[in-house]
Enzyme design. Sequence first.
Site, PDB file in Angstrom:
ATOM      1  N   ARG A  43     -14.615 101.536  22.466  1.00 33.46           N
ATOM      2  CA  ARG A  43     -14.740 100.014  22.200  1.00 33.46           C
ATOM      3  C   ARG A  43     -15.405 100.031  20.181  1.00 33.46           C
ATOM      4  O   ARG A  43     -15.455  98.827  20.145  1.00 33.46           O
ATOM      5  CB  ARG A  43     -15.588  99.484  23.118  1.00 33.46           C
ATOM      6  CG  ARG A  43     -15.432  98.037  22.521  1.00 33.46           C
ATOM      7  CD  ARG A  43     -16.340  97.352  24.082  1.00 33.46           C
ATOM      8  NE  ARG A  43     -15.758  96.059  23.885  1.00 33.46           N
ATOM      9  CZ  ARG A  43     -16.633  94.542  23.975  1.00 33.46           C
ATOM     10  NH1 ARG A  43     -18.398  95.360  23.582  1.00 33.46           N
ATOM     11  NH2 ARG A  43     -16.626  93.207  23.230  1.00 33.46           N
ATOM     12  N   ILE A  69     -13.562  90.249  20.521  1.00 31.40           N
ATOM     13  CA  ILE A  69     -13.269  90.444  21.582  1.00 31.40           C
ATOM     14  C   ILE A  69     -13.975  90.420  22.956  1.00 31.40           C
ATOM     15  O   ILE A  69     -14.981  89.889  22.834  1.00 31.40           O
ATOM     16  CB  ILE A  69     -13.544  92.462  21.355  1.00 31.40           C
ATOM     17  CG1 ILE A  69     -13.159  93.746  22.447  1.00 31.40           C
ATOM     18  CG2 ILE A  69     -15.386  92.540  20.798  1.00 31.40           C
ATOM     19  CD1 ILE A  69     -13.666  94.586  20.933  1.00 31.40           C
ATOM     20  N   SER A  70     -12.974  90.374  23.710  1.00 36.03           N
ATOM     21  CA  SER A  70     -13.652  90.310  25.023  1.00 36.03           C
ATOM     22  C   SER A  70     -14.848  91.172  25.792  1.00 36.03           C
ATOM     23  O   SER A  70     -14.878  92.109  25.235  1.00 36.03           O
ATOM     24  CB  SER A  70     -12.610  90.367  26.556  1.00 36.03           C
ATOM     25  OG  SER A  70     -11.596  89.056  25.940  1.00 36.03           O
ATOM     26  N   GLN A  71     -15.412  90.316  26.670  1.00 37.34           N
ATOM     27  CA  GLN A  71     -16.800  91.210  27.503  1.00 37.34           C
ATOM     28  C   GLN A  71     -15.940  92.086  27.935  1.00 37.34           C
ATOM     29  O   GLN A  71     -15.235  91.824  28.340  1.00 37.34           O
ATOM     30  CB  GLN A  71     -17.214  90.478  28.123  1.00 37.34           C
ATOM     31  CG  GLN A  71     -18.641  91.072  28.971  1.00 37.34           C
ATOM     32  CD  GLN A  71     -18.473  90.018  29.943  1.00 37.34           C
ATOM     33  OE1 GLN A  71     -18.208  88.778  30.562  1.00 37.34           O
ATOM     34  NE2 GLN A  71     -19.107  90.286  31.536  1.00 37.34           N
TER      35      GLN A  71
END
Length: 221
Positions: A43, A69-71
């Site tokens: 990530r 950017i998503s969790q």
Amino acid sequence: MLISFPVQQDIYKERRETMVERNIKGRGIDDKAVLAAMRSVERHKFVPPEFADQAYADHPLPIGYDQTISQPYIVAYMTQVIRPNPQMKVLEIGTGSGYQAAVLAEIVKQVYTIEIVAEHGKAAAERLKKLGYDNVQVKVGDGYLGWEEHAPYDAIVVTAGAATVPPPLLEQLKEGGRMVIPVGPPHKTQTLMLLEKKKGKTVSKKLIPVVFVPFTGKGQE
């Protein structure tokens, strides 16, 4: 005596493992393929350099152009919901930096992903190619319209909050397919919905409350 020092990559690997054990597996994600993908995808390579140190914290991060950017937990949750397998062809709406696409690509046969922000789309395509994700195709365009050329899809993952479910996406979902999409007002709490096509009809189910950046494009004004 030979003294060795840990390289930076080892630090990230340890953080990634901690993230998975504590915030993903620890919160109920139990699909082995999803857990393996979350352990594998780096990530920190999908966030701006100044946020690399926060890459494995369980929260969204800004990536520019008012996008995030998503969790990690939400990425894992949405991936598990579509029940991914190695034979699937998946459409993603909202490429962003490419993280969700990479997670999907670790599991499924082919990922088609659409990004409306040209800068993100081009950067994500280069990033995914550089990282070896040859089973991902990126398109810069309006996700509302889907990607009819490659339809129908076994699953569709939408990573932006939509006011309503775009009809073209439902049309491009195959019989028995599953779509996961946040539905609700922009910048407020939305509901993550699961939609399934059964005998030509759409069956919907409310999952969990979420907050995503707004879905932009035709029909979402």
